[in-house]
Design an enzyme around this catalytic site. Structure first.
Site, PDB file in Angstrom:
ATOM      1  N   HIS A  92     113.343  63.577  40.191  1.00 23.49           N
ATOM      2  CA  HIS A  92     114.108  64.671  40.810  1.00 23.49           C
ATOM      3  C   HIS A  92     113.746  66.020  40.186  1.00 23.49           C
ATOM      4  O   HIS A  92     114.610  66.855  39.918  1.00 23.49           O
ATOM      5  CB  HIS A  92     115.609  64.422  40.684  1.00 23.49           C
ATOM      6  N   ASP A 148     116.934  59.297  36.446  1.00 24.55           N
ATOM      7  CA  ASP A 148     117.125  58.352  37.538  1.00 24.55           C
ATOM      8  C   ASP A 148     116.020  58.481  38.586  1.00 24.55           C
ATOM      9  O   ASP A 148     115.359  59.504  38.701  1.00 24.55           O
ATOM     10  CB  ASP A 148     118.485  58.566  38.200  1.00 24.55           C
ATOM     11  N   GLU A 149     115.857  57.413  39.336  1.00 25.57           N
ATOM     12  CA  GLU A 149     115.006  57.405  40.531  1.00 25.57           C
ATOM     13  C   GLU A 149     113.629  58.049  40.308  1.00 25.57           C
ATOM     14  O   GLU A 149     113.227  58.959  41.034  1.00 25.57           O
ATOM     15  CB  GLU A 149     115.756  58.070  41.694  1.00 25.57           C
ATOM     16  N   VAL A 150     112.939  57.565  39.298  1.00 24.06           N
ATOM     17  CA  VAL A 150     111.568  58.031  39.048  1.00 24.06           C
ATOM     18  C   VAL A 150     110.650  57.202  39.941  1.00 24.06           C
ATOM     19  O   VAL A 150     110.170  56.133  39.558  1.00 24.06           O
ATOM     20  CB  VAL A 150     111.188  57.880  37.560  1.00 24.06           C
TER      21      VAL A 150
END
Length: 476
Positions: A92, A148-150
């Site tokens: 992100h 998060d969410e790599v």
């Protein structure tokens, strides 16, 4: 179980990467949050922070000034709200990587979602961001580093080479970067407790978690926004053996659809009730459950459209805070929240039910009522566009060829004119209610995404139909 009985933090997440409120709105919002039991703020500034020097271009046009940050912190202090900045340090990272100056840090060229952990300039950029944010928040005790969410990891040539040379797995590459960020913070700001999201860790086996080295560096924040939990059943046993102190994260908005603009409160009540039940069951496994962050996402990522606006979701937020505080949801709690928000009639828990526009009075309630009106108008708009009558006798193909039946067209035109008038009137109302709280970019984006296309569509239909009327000699 009530989190208040555990003396745990109740953080309200302010996602400022879209629709950041003016400071004047926060002056009335923060006392409101305190009143309903909030003890802190998890603040995700992204491009709203007043970066300077080498980072100056990261600040967007309407970013808060340094004075604004000072006002923000004073307001929080006055209302006994702890401030925890959230800085993305891996995934992100679009608000940084979209700039030409920083594009070389992308893990996958042309995709600005994640930075490359093997590029030494990545840690340099992150360190500068951390320094500027921490410097502006001298009293903080916690710092959230995201993580998060790599979605892109270990795919660039530099990372592949590093993994081969150092015999690293993709997970170990992730750990290596997070450790580097944490060690930088621990060395320069030893008083800070570091928090990170859990999702990149939640499916890992215990030996891998234990060998990550993160247990002594961070406290994880386990997020889950659904009413029914889909977390791995053994997650609590695995995490408790590595992370003695944890946080959890629920949601009060921004978790039911990337372009959803109205909040289903009951959905989020159920999410919180499930969290309370789970925490009661697993609390003995951990030394401390530090608190809960009630998240309110404003965009799903930097490039997504705005979803549910904060004032529109305030009834959901205060209801969820009441559930956390009381440990349950009852008719009495529903009635209490209704009274506090000055609803005439019971607070609707699902905005998609019913037809009346509620009357209420709370900070930003005009945006709430405008949004409910938009929901009702959009339903009428979609029904009209896809109705058999409109598709059969008010079809654009036939109208462009002046091939229409006045007997049917006249009634359909009257219906279209009423819809268009309602949309235009609502546009004016939104312009007023939004301008009172938001900067011009938010006003423009909201209206351009959710109102203008409908107005333009109905305008085209009405003009085509009126041309038919003139050619046919009808009066409209």
């Amino acid at each position: 179980m009530s989190l208040s009985s555990m003396n745990a933090h109740k953080l309200v997440h302010l996602d400022l990467k879209g629709a950041a409120p003016r400071i004047e709105y926060l002056q009335v919002l923060f006392p409101f949050l305190k009143k309903f039991g909030a003890t802190g703020l998890l603040v995700e500034y992204e491009d709203m922070f007043p970066y300077s020097g080498p980072l100056e271009e990261l600040a967007q046009r309407y970013a808060y000034s340094k004075d604004n940050i000072g006002e923000f912190l004073q307001l929080a202090k006055d209302n006994c709200l702890t401030v925890i900045p959230l800085i993305q340090t891996f995934g992100h990272f679009e608000f940084v990587l979209k700039h030409e100056k920083f594009r070389s840090l992308c893990e996958l060229e042309g995709y600005p979602s994640a930075l490359c952990p093997s590029n030494p300039d990545s840690l340099t950029a992150i360190s500068m961001i951390i320094d500027q944010v921490v410097d502006a928040h001298p009293a903080i005790q916690h710092l959230h580093i995201g993580g998060d969410e790599v979605y892109h990891l270990g795919v660039c040539d530099r990372c592949k080479k590093k993994m081969v040379m150092e015999n690293l797995t993709v997970q170990q590459l992730f750990f290596s970067h997070v450790r580097a960020v944490c060690l930088y913070i621990k060395d320069k700001y030893p008083h800070l407790t570091i928090i990170m999201w859990d999702d990149m860790l939640r499916f890992l086996e215990l030996p891998i978690l234990a060998e990550s080295g993160l247990g002594n560096l961070v406290e994880i924040m386990i997020w889950h926004y659904l009413p029914s939990f889909l977390l791995p059943p053994d997650i609590w046993d695995r995490f408790s053996k590595v992370f003695p102190n944890i946080w959890v994260a629920s949601a009060f908005k921004g978790a039911t659809g990337a372009c959803m603009y109205a909040t289903n409160i009951m959905y989020h009540i159920d999410n919180h009730l499930t969290w309370l039940s789970v925490l009661e069951r697993v609390k003995s496994k951990f030394e401390n459950i530090r608190g809960i962050a009630v998240t309110g996402w404003q965009r799903y990522d930097h490039y997504a459209v705005l979803c549910e606006l904060l004032p529109q979701a305030l009834p959901s937020l205060v209801t969820c805070l009441s559930v956390i505080y009381r440990g349950t949801f009852t008719a009495d709690i529903h009635s209490h929240v209704t009274q506090q928000l000055k609803f005439q009639g019971l607070l609707p828990l699902n905005p998609f039910d019913g037809k009346d526009i509620p009357i209420c009075d709370f900070p930003g309630s005009d945006i709430y009522t405008d949004t409910i009106e938009l929901l009702r108008l959009e339903s009428a708009y979609e029904d009209f566009l896809h109705s058999e009558g409109r598709l059969s006798w008010m079809n654009e193909y036939h109208m462009r060829r002046n091939f229409t039946n006045p007997m049917h067209l006249e009634a359909l035109l009257a219906q279209a004119v009423r819809l268009l008038s309602g949309l235009k009137q609502l546009h004016k109302k939104f312009q007023t209610s939004l301008k009172a709280i938001y900067f011009p970019d938010t006003v423009d984006e909201w209206c351009s995404v959710y109102l203008n296309p409908k107005i333009e569509k109905m305008t085209d239909i009405v003009e085509l139909a009126r041309n038919q009327d003139r050619n046919s000699g009808l009066q409209t």
